[in-house]
Every structure is written in structure tokens, then in C-alpha cells.
Scaffold this active site. Sequence first.
Site, PDB file in Angstrom:
ATOM      1  N   GLU A 208     -11.079  -9.354   3.443  1.00 26.09           N
ATOM      2  CA  GLU A 208      -9.807  -9.002   4.062  1.00 26.09           C
ATOM      3  C   GLU A 208     -10.088  -8.812   5.544  1.00 26.09           C
ATOM      4  OE1 GLU A 208      -7.195  -6.308   2.054  1.00 26.09           O
ATOM      5  OE2 GLU A 208      -6.278  -5.656   3.936  1.00 26.09           O
TER       6      GLU A 208
ATOM      7  N   GLU B  59      -8.780   0.524  -2.935  1.00 22.30           N
ATOM      8  CA  GLU B  59      -9.571   0.583  -1.695  1.00 22.30           C
ATOM      9  C   GLU B  59     -10.457   1.810  -1.722  1.00 22.30           C
ATOM     10  OE1 GLU B  59      -7.220   0.663   1.800  1.00 22.30           O
ATOM     11  OE2 GLU B  59      -6.410  -1.321   1.473  1.00 22.30           O
TER      12      GLU B  59
ATOM     13  N   ASN C 230       0.856  -1.191   0.000  1.00 20.17           N
ATOM     14  CA  ASN C 230       0.000   0.000   0.000  1.00 20.17           C
ATOM     15  C   ASN C 230       0.897   1.248   0.000  1.00 20.17           C
ATOM     16  OD1 ASN C 230      -1.415   2.263   1.052  1.00 20.17           O
ATOM     17  ND2 ASN C 230      -3.037   0.920   1.758  1.00 20.17           N
TER      18      ASN C 230
ATOM     19  N   ARG D 237      -9.328   8.141  -0.583  1.00 16.08           N
ATOM     20  CA  ARG D 237     -10.272   8.569   0.464  1.00 16.08           C
ATOM     21  C   ARG D 237     -11.161   9.687  -0.036  1.00 16.08           C
ATOM     22  NH1 ARG D 237     -10.292   7.876   5.957  1.00 16.08           N
ATOM     23  NH2 ARG D 237      -9.053   6.115   6.633  1.00 16.08           N
TER      24      ARG D 237
ATOM     25  N   ARG E 135       3.724  18.891   1.366  1.00 17.21           N
ATOM     26  CA  ARG E 135       4.305  20.091   0.767  1.00 17.21           C
ATOM     27  C   ARG E 135       3.541  20.565  -0.466  1.00 17.21           C
ATOM     28  NH1 ARG E 135       9.492  21.837   2.562  1.00 17.21           N
ATOM     29  NH2 ARG E 135       9.277  21.570   4.796  1.00 17.21           N
TER      30      ARG E 135
ATOM     31  N   HIS F 100      -3.517  -4.597   7.882  1.00 16.05           N
ATOM     32  CA  HIS F 100      -3.603  -3.397   8.718  1.00 16.05           C
ATOM     33  C   HIS F 100      -2.663  -3.513   9.910  1.00 16.05           C
ATOM     34  CE1 HIS F 100      -5.002   0.326  10.455  1.00 16.05           C
ATOM     35  NE2 HIS F 100      -5.573   0.554   9.303  1.00 16.05           N
TER      36      HIS F 100
ATOM     37  N   GLY G 135       1.167  -1.344   4.387  1.00 17.53           N
ATOM     38  CA  GLY G 135       1.512  -0.019   3.900  1.00 17.53           C
ATOM     39  C   GLY G 135       2.339   0.808   4.855  1.00 17.53           C
ATOM     40  N   HIS G 136       1.708   1.312   5.910  1.00 10.50           N
ATOM     41  CA  HIS G 136       2.338   2.343   6.727  1.00 10.50           C
ATOM     42  C   HIS G 136       3.718   1.938   7.226  1.00 10.50           C
ATOM     43  CE1 HIS G 136       3.083   4.702  10.421  1.00 10.50           C
ATOM     44  NE2 HIS G 136       2.618   5.679   9.671  1.00 10.50           N
TER      45      HIS G 136
ATOM     46  N   THR H  51      -6.854   6.436  10.488  1.00 14.70           N
ATOM     47  CA  THR H  51      -6.732   5.325   9.554  1.00 14.70           C
ATOM     48  C   THR H  51      -7.998   4.489   9.680  1.00 14.70           C
ATOM     49  OG1 THR H  51      -5.380   3.400   8.942  1.00 14.70           O
ATOM     50  CG2 THR H  51      -5.485   3.908  11.278  1.00 14.70           C
ATOM     51  N   THR H  52      -8.155   3.495   8.812  1.00 20.50           N
ATOM     52  CA  THR H  52      -9.374   2.686   8.817  1.00 20.50           C
ATOM     53  C   THR H  52      -9.462   1.919  10.137  1.00 20.50           C
ATOM     54  OG1 THR H  52      -8.956   2.447   6.457  1.00 20.50           O
ATOM     55  CG2 THR H  52     -10.722   1.112   7.390  1.00 20.50           C
TER      56      THR H  52
ATOM     57  N   HIS I 264      -5.670   3.584  -1.487  1.00 20.15           N
ATOM     58  CA  HIS I 264      -6.989   3.950  -0.940  1.00 20.15           C
ATOM     59  C   HIS I 264      -7.285   5.395  -1.316  1.00 20.15           C
ATOM     60  CE1 HIS I 264      -9.581   4.225   3.015  1.00 20.15           C
ATOM     61  NE2 HIS I 264     -10.249   4.566   1.941  1.00 20.15           N
TER      62      HIS I 264
ATOM     63  N   ARG J 190      -6.933  12.774   1.243  1.00 21.35           N
ATOM     64  CA  ARG J 190      -5.820  13.198   2.110  1.00 21.35           C
ATOM     65  C   ARG J 190      -4.482  12.603   1.686  1.00 21.35           C
ATOM     66  NH1 ARG J 190      -7.266   9.957   7.637  1.00 21.35           N
ATOM     67  NH2 ARG J 190      -9.253  10.968   7.290  1.00 21.35           N
ATOM     68  N   HIS J 191      -4.506  11.476   0.959  1.00 21.09           N
ATOM     69  CA  HIS J 191      -3.222  10.968   0.433  1.00 21.09           C
ATOM     70  C   HIS J 191      -3.329  10.736  -1.080  1.00 21.09           C
ATOM     71  CE1 HIS J 191      -5.206   7.234   1.686  1.00 21.09           C
ATOM     72  NE2 HIS J 191      -4.865   7.366   2.956  1.00 21.09           N
TER      73      HIS J 191
ATOM     74  N   ASP K 251      -0.098   4.469  -0.097  1.00 25.93           N
ATOM     75  CA  ASP K 251      -0.808   5.697   0.288  1.00 25.93           C
ATOM     76  C   ASP K 251       0.101   6.740   0.942  1.00 25.93           C
ATOM     77  OD1 ASP K 251      -3.166   4.508  -0.484  1.00 25.93           O
ATOM     78  OD2 ASP K 251      -3.904   4.156   1.540  1.00 25.93           O
ATOM     79  N   HIS K 252       0.977   6.260   1.830  1.00 25.17           N
ATOM     80  CA  HIS K 252       1.687   7.243   2.648  1.00 25.17           C
ATOM     81  C   HIS K 252       2.880   7.899   1.950  1.00 25.17           C
ATOM     82  CE1 HIS K 252      -1.211   6.794   5.644  1.00 25.17           C
ATOM     83  NE2 HIS K 252      -1.028   5.495   5.715  1.00 25.17           N
TER      84      HIS K 252
HETATM   85  N1  PXP Z   1      -5.804  -3.227   4.219  1.00 26.33           N
HETATM   86  C1  PXP Z   1      -6.783  -2.295   4.250  1.00 26.33           C
HETATM   87  C2  PXP Z   1      -8.153  -2.703   3.816  1.00 26.33           C
HETATM   88  C3  PXP Z   1      -6.509  -0.968   4.636  1.00 26.33           C
HETATM   89  O1  PXP Z   1      -7.505  -0.059   4.661  1.00 26.33           O
HETATM   90  C4  PXP Z   1      -5.187  -0.617   4.964  1.00 26.33           C
HETATM   91  C5  PXP Z   1      -4.861   0.804   5.324  1.00 26.33           C
HETATM   92  O2  PXP Z   1      -5.164   1.641   4.275  1.00 26.33           O
HETATM   93  C6  PXP Z   1      -4.205  -1.610   4.909  1.00 26.33           C
HETATM   94  C7  PXP Z   1      -4.545  -2.909   4.556  1.00 26.33           C
HETATM   95  C8  PXP Z   1      -2.776  -1.310   5.213  1.00 26.33           C
HETATM   96  O3  PXP Z   1      -2.648  -0.963   6.549  1.00 26.33           O
HETATM   97  P1  PXP Z   1      -1.261  -0.385   7.059  1.00 26.33           P
HETATM   98  O4  PXP Z   1      -1.005   0.878   6.319  1.00 26.33           O
HETATM   99  O5  PXP Z   1      -1.485  -0.187   8.519  1.00 26.33           O
HETATM  100  O6  PXP Z   1      -0.226  -1.438   6.771  1.00 26.33           O
END
Ligand code: PXP
Length: 251
Positions: free
Chosen positions: A155, A74, A11, A49, A22, A198, A220-221, A104-105, A47, A53-54, A13-14
Site C-alpha cells: 500500500e 492494520e 477505515n 494501535r 466519552r 492516507h 478513513g478520516h 496518524t501514520t 487499525h 486510542r481508537h 477507526d475514527h
Molecule cells: N491506509 C493505511 C495503511 C493507514 O494507516 C491509514 C490510516 O489509518 C489509511 C489508509 C487511511 O488514512 P485516512 O484516515 O487518512 O484516510
Amino acid sequence: MPAQPLRLGVNIDHVATLRNARGGAYPDPVRAAILAQEAGADGITAHLREDRRHIIDSDIERIMAAIRIPLNFEMAATAEMQAIALRHRPHAVCVVPEKREERTTEGGLDVAGDETRLADYIAPLREAGARVSLFIGHDVRQIESAARIGAAVVELHTGHYCDLHAEGCIAERDEELRHLMAGAALAQALGLEVHMGHGLNFETVQPIAAVPEVVELNIGHFLISEAVFTGLVPAIAEMRRLMDEARSALA
Ligand code: PXP
């Protein structure tokens, strides 16, 4: 029966969170997606959103054009997101609950409490050829409901498991793992493909990767954060190694 291969969805996103801090174009999540692909990711997860935001709309288009591996898109169960998914036709769509005020979710989707609407909501996505995944907790009602409405995938949310680990609540963490394992077994018995994700990191990934019914982890994170110190490719390679090690112990 040998365990099924385990895919890693990265993932990104971040990377977009950092870019948006910035307001410019750097760092580009598309570059991260390409690097993740080179590092052995089996899929890219992003994702979009409601508040952007990302990831932003144009990222989705650019990521899909740049990668060979599948995109797991997502999104919340809104009309706007459904239209975007139908326009881009990603390989997979993962429907997640979304609250503006959350960081976060936070929890899983309440499929059982919204079954009729969600069945109608995912029908056009399925017809368009997307593998529809529902992000849920491990409870029996939610899993049975996901199967009833025709989702291809569930999931299961590993956030609580990871939080309990971080807080040092070992007995509760292990109990949560047992619930996730039971949920995975039930989901597979009902014909659902099982993913998890997650909050996973190098410390928590192996017990989850060792759940035999799980075929995909979305992470992801932690990977993006670890990349600040070691680089994205080594971070993904180490995650891949830990997943494979846990999986090979099952064979
Ligand atoms: N799976 C789903 C469905 C999510 O919403 C997320 C966060 O966007 C992740 C996995 C990844 O989570 P993390 O960023 O905490 O690894």
C-alpha cells in the site's frame, strides 16, 4: 488492457475515536462497518494501535462477526499484534509503522532497513492465509524489498501527495503523483498487488484512482468527517462515484 476494478476499503477507526472521547459504547464502529458495507464498500479497514486510542480488541472480533466483506487489519510489526492477527485470521493484514507520539501514520515502513526481521515476521501470517500488505513510500528500495520478502501487497502512502495538494504546492504535488505512478508500475511488475491510501478526500481521490495498477484505496478520516455533515452512506457513495468516474476514463 482494461484497467482492473478498483476496490474501496473504508477505515472506520475514527468512529471509535469519537466513541472513546466519552468512554461509552456510542457511536459503535461496528454499525459504521455495516453501513459502509451497505453503501458499497468492498472492505473494512481497522487499525488496532498499540495504545488502543481508537479501535480496541473487542471491536475487531465484533466487526469480523458482523460483516460479509473482508477485513483489512492494520497493525504494527509487534509480537502482540502478530498473535492477535493469528487468532482472528482476517482476510488481510497491513503492516504499518507506528509511533506513539504521532497523530496518524506518518511515513511508510522501512522494509529495506529491517528486511530479515520483517521476512520472519510476516511468514506465519502468510502461512495462516492472510494477504500481507506493507504500507510503504514509493521508493524503489522499499518496493523491491517488499517483493523480496514475499508480501502479496504494497500500500503506497498518499499522505504527502494530499498534503501538497492542501498546501497548494501544485508542481510538487504533481511530481509526487509521478513518483506514486512509477512506484505502482514497479510494484506490479514485481508481482505485487498495489493499494494506495492516507489523507484522500473528494479533491485528491481521482488522480490516484486513475493510476491503472492500483486495485484498492483505503480511506478513513475524510469519510468519517464528511459523514458528520452528510451521513456516512452519502459520503461513501460520493467517494465511490468519483473513483468509478476516474476509473472509467481509463477504459
Ligand atoms: N491506509 C493505511 C495503511 C493507514 O494507516 C491509514 C490510516 O489509518 C489509511 C489508509 C487511511 O488514512 P485516512 O484516515 O487518512 O484516510
